[in-house]
Motif scaffolding. Structure first.
Motif: not given
Length: 398
Positions: A200-203, A282-288
């Motif tokens: 989904i994102d990096p984590v 998928a996001s390349d950064r954590k979705i806040k």
């Protein structure tokens, strides 16, 4: 044991050649007769005297030796062994093998033989990953050459990655399988296992509860029957089986690619619990987390690996086996799945929470084919694997 098994060991030039000294000792401890062949470059790393002393045998080095070649010695060497082992196998020697070159004793032996060949590659990670080496690898596998390793780890050059030669005992185990009398000796079988993780994102990622235990058990059972197993696994909790060609993947797309690159097989068993969907972007950064509301995720359908292989117009394995993890109407759904996907067998199991099967140590399956369905009693996953491996051996005429 390897009592009286005749092993022709070709040692090519690479730092991993030092491991071949221990390999000779391990093979002889188990009763094998080892006849060593050294390439010219191998002599830069190990001496003929040390190899000969450990093997208790003459070392062969020169294609044009007048004494050895008086009776076409390279032909005799290539055909008098039970197994030819190449350890280490450099990128150069693999390229010669793939292209049918024969300009020294080692490559001539390998071209002139009708004996099974087991290769233990060893090279720099960049050399291993190079498209030319991967093409040669695919060609050799298609030619029926067996492989053990390479492993992933630190390199003598200071880099890290795949390319380390398999450890001596790993090679010994592969030699034992290759020279055993199991019903699947000479058969190459692909097994997929475990879940896939779709980012989904990096984590964060989408996954399922598959432990990979059943796939590992199946691969292990096939190895014990003598098969050469390609084991493609997602990030599973279960221990990896020993004696397989291990390919680790994360996503469904990666699994499909690994399967397609290794499809010169006699049978393919798709035990992996592949995610049906992935996040389209998928996001390349954590979705806040924000006060503005929940994030919206757009999904895309993952490739259908079982259907893709089952419906291949050319190169389809003779036997394709799928798994159907169902929570209701198990037999009906699995039967329909077999027809829809086009596979030969479906192994159906009930994974509803009350059964405790998903992630558990037992399984209760029904084998479905065009001949009907056969329910097996609930048993340990190891027993299920052994029964399926035996059934597969019968189907392949082993």
């Amino acid at each position: 044991m390897l009592t009286n098994k005749r092993i022709l060991l070709i040692i090519s030039g690479g730092i991993a050649a030092y491991k071949s000294l221990d390999l000779i000792r391990r093979l002889r401890e188990r009763g094998a007769q080892v006849t060593p062949v050294l390439t010219r470059s191998a002599e830069e790393f190990v001496t003929p005297l040390s190899v000969s002393s450990l093997a208790g045998s003459q070392v062969y080095r020169d294609l044009f030796d007048l004494t050895d070649e008086a009776d076409m010695g390279h032909i005799q060497l290539s055909r008098s062994a039970d197994l030819i082992v190449v350890a280490p196998a450099t990128a150069d020697l693999m390229a010669k093998m793939a292209h049918g070159m024969a300009n020294d004793l080692a490559s001539t032996l390998l071209l002139a033989t009708d004996t099974p060949v087991l290769v233990a590659p060893a090279m720099n990670v960049r050399m291993w990953d190079h498209p030319a080496t991967q093409r040669n690898l695919a060609q050799l596998k298609g030619d029926g050459i067996s492989f053990v390793g390479p492993n992933e780890g630190d390199m003598a050059c200071g880099e890290f990655g795949p390319g380390r030669m398999a450890e001596p005992m790993e090679i010994v185990e592969a030699v034992q399988r290759a020279t055993s009398a199991g019903p699947l000796v000479g058969r190459r079988i692909l097994v997929t296992s475990g879940p896939t993780h779709e980012p989904i994102d990096p984590v964060r990622y989408i996954a399922n509860r598959s432990s990979g235990a059943q796939g590992s058990a199946i691969a292990d059972a096939l190895v014990k029957l003598g098969a050469d197993v390609v084991f493609v696994t997602g990030p599973a909790d279960a221990a990896r089986p020993e004696g397989v060609e291990l390919i680790e993947v994360e996503t469904a797309q990666e699994m499909l690619t690994a399967v397609q690159e290794n499809l010169a097989v006699d049978a393919a068993i798709f035990c992996a619990a592949v995610a049906d969907w992935r996040v389209a972007s998928a996001s390349d950064r954590k979705i806040k987390k924000t006060k503005g509301g929940l994030p919206v995720l757009e999904f895309a359908e993952n490739p259908d690996i079982l259907a893709t292989v089952s419906q291949m117009p050319t190169g389809r394995p003779p036997l394709v086996v799928g798994f159907a993890a169902e929570t209701d109407d198990v037999i009906e759904n699995a039967t329909a799945k077999r027809i829809r996907k086009g596979c030969d067998w479906i192994v159906a199991n009930d994974v509803s929470p009350a059964t405790g099967i998903m992630g558990g140590s037992e399984n209760a399956v029904t084998l479905i084919s065009n001949e009907g369905s056969e329910a097996w009693p609930r048993m340990g996953k190891t027993e299920v694997a052994e029964k399926l491996a035996a059934r597969l051996a019968d189907a392949l005429g082993a």
